[in-house]
Design a protein around this motif. Structure first.
Motif, PDB file in Angstrom:
ATOM      1  N   LYS A 275      15.402   2.619  -2.560  1.00 26.24           N
ATOM      2  CA  LYS A 275      16.431   3.537  -2.374  1.00 26.24           C
ATOM      3  C   LYS A 275      16.585   4.528  -1.074  1.00 26.24           C
ATOM      4  O   LYS A 275      17.272   5.179  -0.939  1.00 26.24           O
ATOM      5  N   GLY A 276      15.680   4.360  -0.263  1.00 28.06           N
ATOM      6  CA  GLY A 276      15.802   4.635   1.100  1.00 28.06           C
ATOM      7  C   GLY A 276      14.948   5.703   1.344  1.00 28.06           C
ATOM      8  O   GLY A 276      15.127   6.402   2.275  1.00 28.06           O
ATOM      9  N   GLN A 277      14.138   6.222   0.335  1.00 26.48           N
ATOM     10  CA  GLN A 277      13.114   7.409   0.534  1.00 26.48           C
ATOM     11  C   GLN A 277      12.020   7.045   1.100  1.00 26.48           C
ATOM     12  O   GLN A 277      11.427   6.079   1.125  1.00 26.48           O
ATOM     13  N   PRO A 278      11.714   7.818   2.287  1.00 27.04           N
ATOM     14  CA  PRO A 278      10.831   7.621   3.098  1.00 27.04           C
ATOM     15  C   PRO A 278       9.200   7.564   2.407  1.00 27.04           C
ATOM     16  O   PRO A 278       8.917   8.114   1.429  1.00 27.04           O
ATOM     17  N   LEU A 279       8.525   6.473   2.681  1.00 32.06           N
ATOM     18  CA  LEU A 279       6.855   6.592   2.367  1.00 32.06           C
ATOM     19  C   LEU A 279       6.120   6.553   3.475  1.00 32.06           C
ATOM     20  O   LEU A 279       6.390   6.273   4.662  1.00 32.06           O
ATOM     21  N   LYS A 280       4.944   7.353   2.993  1.00 37.99           N
ATOM     22  CA  LYS A 280       3.783   7.354   4.303  1.00 37.99           C
ATOM     23  C   LYS A 280       3.107   6.205   4.392  1.00 37.99           C
ATOM     24  O   LYS A 280       3.003   5.281   3.417  1.00 37.99           O
ATOM     25  N   TRP A 281       2.851   6.111   5.692  1.00 37.60           N
ATOM     26  CA  TRP A 281       2.025   4.826   5.936  1.00 37.60           C
ATOM     27  C   TRP A 281       1.269   4.925   7.328  1.00 37.60           C
ATOM     28  O   TRP A 281       1.216   6.050   8.064  1.00 37.60           O
ATOM     29  N   THR A 282      -0.031   4.157   7.435  1.00 39.22           N
ATOM     30  CA  THR A 282      -0.741   4.265   8.336  1.00 39.22           C
ATOM     31  C   THR A 282      -1.058   3.038   8.914  1.00 39.22           C
ATOM     32  O   THR A 282      -0.956   2.006   8.266  1.00 39.22           O
ATOM     33  N   LEU A 283      -1.457   3.035  10.430  1.00 38.14           N
ATOM     34  CA  LEU A 283      -1.761   1.718  10.831  1.00 38.14           C
ATOM     35  C   LEU A 283      -3.087   1.959  11.593  1.00 38.14           C
ATOM     36  O   LEU A 283      -3.438   2.869  12.370  1.00 38.14           O
ATOM     37  N   GLY A 284      -4.124   1.108  10.831  1.00 36.85           N
ATOM     38  CA  GLY A 284      -5.465   1.180  11.135  1.00 36.85           C
ATOM     39  C   GLY A 284      -5.711   0.698  12.468  1.00 36.85           C
ATOM     40  O   GLY A 284      -5.229   0.168  13.259  1.00 36.85           O
ATOM     41  N   PRO A 285      -7.124   0.913  12.549  1.00 40.46           N
ATOM     42  CA  PRO A 285      -7.647   0.269  14.097  1.00 40.46           C
ATOM     43  C   PRO A 285      -7.634  -1.217  14.216  1.00 40.46           C
ATOM     44  O   PRO A 285      -7.755  -1.984  13.207  1.00 40.46           O
ATOM     45  N   ALA A 286      -7.161  -1.672  15.143  1.00 41.16           N
ATOM     46  CA  ALA A 286      -6.931  -2.890  15.444  1.00 41.16           C
ATOM     47  C   ALA A 286      -8.182  -3.913  15.932  1.00 41.16           C
ATOM     48  O   ALA A 286      -9.206  -3.234  16.338  1.00 41.16           O
ATOM     49  N   ASP A 287      -8.079  -5.167  15.172  1.00 42.57           N
ATOM     50  CA  ASP A 287      -9.353  -6.008  15.701  1.00 42.57           C
ATOM     51  C   ASP A 287      -8.588  -7.152  16.439  1.00 42.57           C
ATOM     52  O   ASP A 287      -7.394  -7.679  16.157  1.00 42.57           O
ATOM     53  N   PRO A 288      -9.420  -7.765  17.174  1.00 41.76           N
ATOM     54  CA  PRO A 288      -8.606  -8.666  18.250  1.00 41.76           C
ATOM     55  C   PRO A 288      -8.276 -10.010  17.627  1.00 41.76           C
ATOM     56  O   PRO A 288      -7.299 -10.538  18.158  1.00 41.76           O
ATOM     57  N   HIS A 289      -8.755 -10.358  16.413  1.00 47.04           N
ATOM     58  CA  HIS A 289      -8.444 -11.389  15.857  1.00 47.04           C
ATOM     59  C   HIS A 289      -7.384 -11.337  14.681  1.00 47.04           C
ATOM     60  O   HIS A 289      -6.299 -11.762  14.551  1.00 47.04           O
ATOM     61  N   LEU A 290      -7.791 -10.040  13.976  1.00 45.13           N
ATOM     62  CA  LEU A 290      -6.911  -9.984  12.756  1.00 45.13           C
ATOM     63  C   LEU A 290      -5.606  -8.726  13.052  1.00 45.13           C
ATOM     64  O   LEU A 290      -5.008  -8.785  11.905  1.00 45.13           O
ATOM     65  N   GLY A 291      -5.725  -8.405  13.943  1.00 48.37           N
ATOM     66  CA  GLY A 291      -4.731  -7.052  14.173  1.00 48.37           C
ATOM     67  C   GLY A 291      -5.240  -5.970  13.377  1.00 48.37           C
ATOM     68  O   GLY A 291      -6.347  -5.557  13.380  1.00 48.37           O
ATOM     69  N   ALA A 292      -4.121  -5.161  12.908  1.00 50.05           N
ATOM     70  CA  ALA A 292      -4.393  -3.894  12.106  1.00 50.05           C
ATOM     71  C   ALA A 292      -4.101  -3.700  10.775  1.00 50.05           C
ATOM     72  O   ALA A 292      -2.928  -4.426  10.568  1.00 50.05           O
ATOM     73  N   PRO A 293      -4.587  -3.114  10.036  1.00 47.63           N
ATOM     74  CA  PRO A 293      -3.971  -2.921   8.710  1.00 47.63           C
ATOM     75  C   PRO A 293      -2.765  -2.071   8.256  1.00 47.63           C
ATOM     76  O   PRO A 293      -3.112  -0.681   8.999  1.00 47.63           O
ATOM     77  N   LEU A 294      -1.924  -2.418   7.873  1.00 43.07           N
ATOM     78  CA  LEU A 294      -0.469  -1.490   7.615  1.00 43.07           C
ATOM     79  C   LEU A 294      -0.826  -1.076   6.255  1.00 43.07           C
ATOM     80  O   LEU A 294      -0.581  -1.906   5.362  1.00 43.07           O
ATOM     81  N   THR A 295      -1.067   0.444   6.017  1.00 40.13           N
ATOM     82  CA  THR A 295      -1.326   0.835   4.514  1.00 40.13           C
ATOM     83  C   THR A 295      -0.280   1.638   4.156  1.00 40.13           C
ATOM     84  O   THR A 295       0.325   2.551   4.887  1.00 40.13           O
ATOM     85  N   VAL A 296       0.530   1.551   3.232  1.00 40.40           N
ATOM     86  CA  VAL A 296       1.880   2.114   2.798  1.00 40.40           C
ATOM     87  C   VAL A 296       1.630   3.025   1.368  1.00 40.40           C
ATOM     88  O   VAL A 296       1.190   2.175   0.335  1.00 40.40           O
ATOM     89  N   VAL A 297       1.576   4.376   1.193  1.00 41.52           N
ATOM     90  CA  VAL A 297       1.636   5.015   0.114  1.00 41.52           C
ATOM     91  C   VAL A 297       2.950   4.647  -0.690  1.00 41.52           C
ATOM     92  O   VAL A 297       3.897   4.864  -0.066  1.00 41.52           O
TER      93      VAL A 297
END
Length: 637
Positions: free
Chosen positions: A107-129
């Motif tokens: 519905k367009g309502q903002p959600l909280k999210w965080t981008l965790g520490p990056a690993d050279p192979h895996l990238g970073a976890p994107l966590t969405v509440v």
């Protein structure tokens, strides 16, 4: 730019609107997307993904992206449909280098999210509440250096007039342009709306709903796609360029640049026959169409089995249809790899070992046992070379089920999962008989269609549906030894080509000072020619090398497999006259199979080879896809 709706009605309407222009056998997306189960095997945890799919998993991806060629990035949104366990409060996605602008619910309502520490192979976890959301919309853009995407200038294409974009997602590169759970065990359906510049055509590994695109305000055309079957996310693929299409059969065809279409279509004339042969072996082709896209030379692999649209290197266009076994390989992946997929990269052999075996059966059905035997015998040689390179028969990376902890999954993509896996299946076939083995494989693909698989799961299936309590048979094959132990078991089946006996004799005679076998060479197949060059001693006098080069025109060979075999021989002998051919080969194409071993060989030649490697790589590195660059970077310091 608007987000394409992912509702069943919208998808169906898009299909109907484009139906008149869709090639034969295209079908509208189903009313309810299929949701694939997760593997319940104990070895199904994917260490190369941050996802926690038992809590919250992505079931569908809906892309709305614009290709920004000037900025070398994809810009837009990804809407993700989620399946949540009771009490789930967040979802964890994979992301590498993505610029996240916002995340909202449906519905367009903002959600909280965080981008965790990056690993050279895996990238970073994107966590969405989630706040109860079962559909989230991510506004983002990819980075200009995103590893999955290669943006080509017009000079890097066949036509030299228009730019080009293509993706390569295997193994874990798609997280550099799609924020999703980038794990082969988390299969997802997907749709896409892709805006491409005017004059360029977009194609993807899915049903094309708008073959001619739709005009977009401000310029460009929007192309819509739908994949109604759950696939591993690395199989979401895109290309945009000056593309034309030519049918090869009722449900097969090829896309490529107009200037090379005639030669390409001629080379691939047998594709429809390959599909028919594959179906006779292991059941119906379940993806609708089977088309190919022949790419510019920088494509890093021989082929990539993206569903409905195999991506292929132009190095297979030899002018004599001698390298089409690669097409048979990618087609076979429509069963082993796409239909039944390794749940984790530790079991890459479940994709590739099965496919090498299946590929060889297709080649046998179409071109005879002698051709298939030569290909299998060359594979046996490749297997032993790979075992040596992996530290010998006790090397841990010679296992089928490989430990990739703390490593890039590309580290496991050697000839071992391909050729040792195929040898394992041939060994089972020998013990149970081809008729019984074929019946088992056909049932295996049916039982596990559109599902992930693990080594544990495959062994359990063997015990239930093939061994059926026959402990003596299981012990004779020694499945545990094959899958979990290093080296090559003593019962491994080596398919030996009788034709190679004469070739080996000719190579021995030439090495001993005989004349080049011109008459024999004229009648030999590509496999026999590769065998001859590969069988010559790694230490030969310069005059012997000059004789064989002059006799067969090896330095100017248009057949990439023969050229590669010759250049490996020349480098081993520090043969200076072959260096111009070597440089042209390494700067003219970026197929990792050829490029990486040649740089390794050059580097191993110390004071002679390393300056040549550095000079050539300085020119060729910018032309290569990230997959090839990252491999060669480990060699050329």
């Amino acid at each position: 730019m608007s987000l394409i709706s992912n509702t069943p009605r919208a998808v169906l309407m898009a299909a109907l609107l484009g139906a008149a222009a869709v090639p034969a056998l295209a079908q509208a997306a189903p009313a309810k997307p299929m949701v694939a189960p997760l593997s319940t095997a104990s070895d199904a945890t994917d260490i190369h993904s941050y996802a926690k799919p038992k809590i919250a998993r992505v079931t569908h991806v809906d892309l709305d992206l614009t290709a920004d060629f000037a900025g070398k990035k994809m810009v837009g949104t990804a809407a993700l449909d989620l399946q949540l366990a009771p009490g789930a409060k967040e979802v964890v996605l994979d992301s590498k280098g993505l610029v996240i602008k916002s995340i909202t619910d449906a519905k367009g309502q903002p959600l909280k999210w965080t981008l965790g520490p990056a690993d050279p192979h895996l990238g970073a976890p994107l966590t969405v509440v989630l706040n109860g959301a079962k559909r989230i919309v991510i506004a983002y853009e990819s980075a200009p250096d995103g590893a999955a995407l290669q943006w080509l200038s017009p000079s890097q294409t066949a036509g030299k007039a228009k730019p080009y974009l293509f993706s390569q997602g295997e193994a874990i590169l798609n997280r550099t342009w799609i924020p999703t759970q980038d794990s082969p065990g988390i299969r997802q359906t997907w749709t896409a709306r892709i805006v491409a510049p005017e004059g360029l055509k977009a194609v993807m590994s899915a049903e094309m709903l708008t073959p001619d695109g739709e005009p977009v305000a401000g310029g460009g055309r929007a192309y819509r796609f739908a994949m109604d079957k759950p696939v591993a996310p690395y199989l979401i693929a895109i290309a945009i360029g000056d593309l034309t299409f030519q049918p090869l059969g009722q449900r097969t065809g090829v896309y490529t640049e107009p200037s090379v279409m005639k030669a390409t279509a001629w080379e691939l004339a047998d594709v429809e026959k390959m599909v028919e042969a594959a179906e006779k072996l292991y059941g119906p082709y379940r993806w609708g169409r089977y088309d190919l896209l022949v790419l510019p030379p920088s494509f890093p692999f021989g082929g990539m089995e993206n569903p409905r649209l195999t991506f292929a290197t132009p190095t297979i266009i030899a002018g004599d249809r001698s390298l089409v076994s690669l097409v048979a390989h990618e087609l076979a992946h429509s069963w082993s790899g796409n239909l039944v997929t390794n749940a984790t990269w530790a079991d890459f052999w479940l994709n590739e070992g099965f496919t090498v075996y299946f590929e060889n059966r297709i080649m046998e059905a179409l071109y005879g046992k002698d051709t298939a035997a030569m290909l299998a015998d060359l594979g046996w040689t490749d297997l032993h070379r790979a075992i040596d390179e992996a530290g010998g028969p006790t090397g841990p990376d010679t296992r089928l089920h490989i430990d990739l902890t703390g490593r890039d999954p590309d580290d496991g993509m050697t000839d071992i999962p391909y050729e040792k896996g195929a040898a394992f299946l041939r060994t089972i076939e020998k013990e149970v008989g081809r008729e019984r083995w074929d019946a088992y494989l056909r049932g295996y693909f049916d039982r596990h269609a559109f599902q992930p698989q693990t080594a544990e799961g495959f062994i359990a299936d063997l015990r239930t549906h093939l061994f059926k309590g026959d402990k003596a048979l299981e012990a004779k094959i020694d499945v545990q030894r094959w899958v979990y132990q290093p080296g090559l078991p003593e019962n491994a089946v080596h398919v030996q080509s009788k034709a190679f006996e004469a070739v080996d004799a000719q190579a021995k005679a030439f090495a001993a000072g005989g004349t080049a076998p011109l008459d024999a060479w004229k009648g030999w197949s590509t496999s026999e020619r590769v065998r001859f060059v590969g069988s010559l001693p790694r230490q030969l006098p310069a005059e012997r090398l000059a004789a064989v080069d002059t006799a067969f025109g090896l330095s100017a060979q248009g057949n990439s497999e023969i050229r590669f075999a010759w250049l490996q021989l020349a480098v081993a002998n520090r043969y200076e006259p072959a260096v111009p051919s070597l440089e042209q080969f390494l700067t003219g194409q970026g197929r990792r199979k050829f490029v990486a071993p040649l740089f390794v060989s050059l580097w191993g030649q110390g004071e002679w080879g390393q300056p040549i490697a550095k000079r050539i790589y300085a020119t060729s590195r910018p032309l290569y896809h990230a997959v090839t660059r990252e491999t060669v970077d480990k060699t050329v310091k």
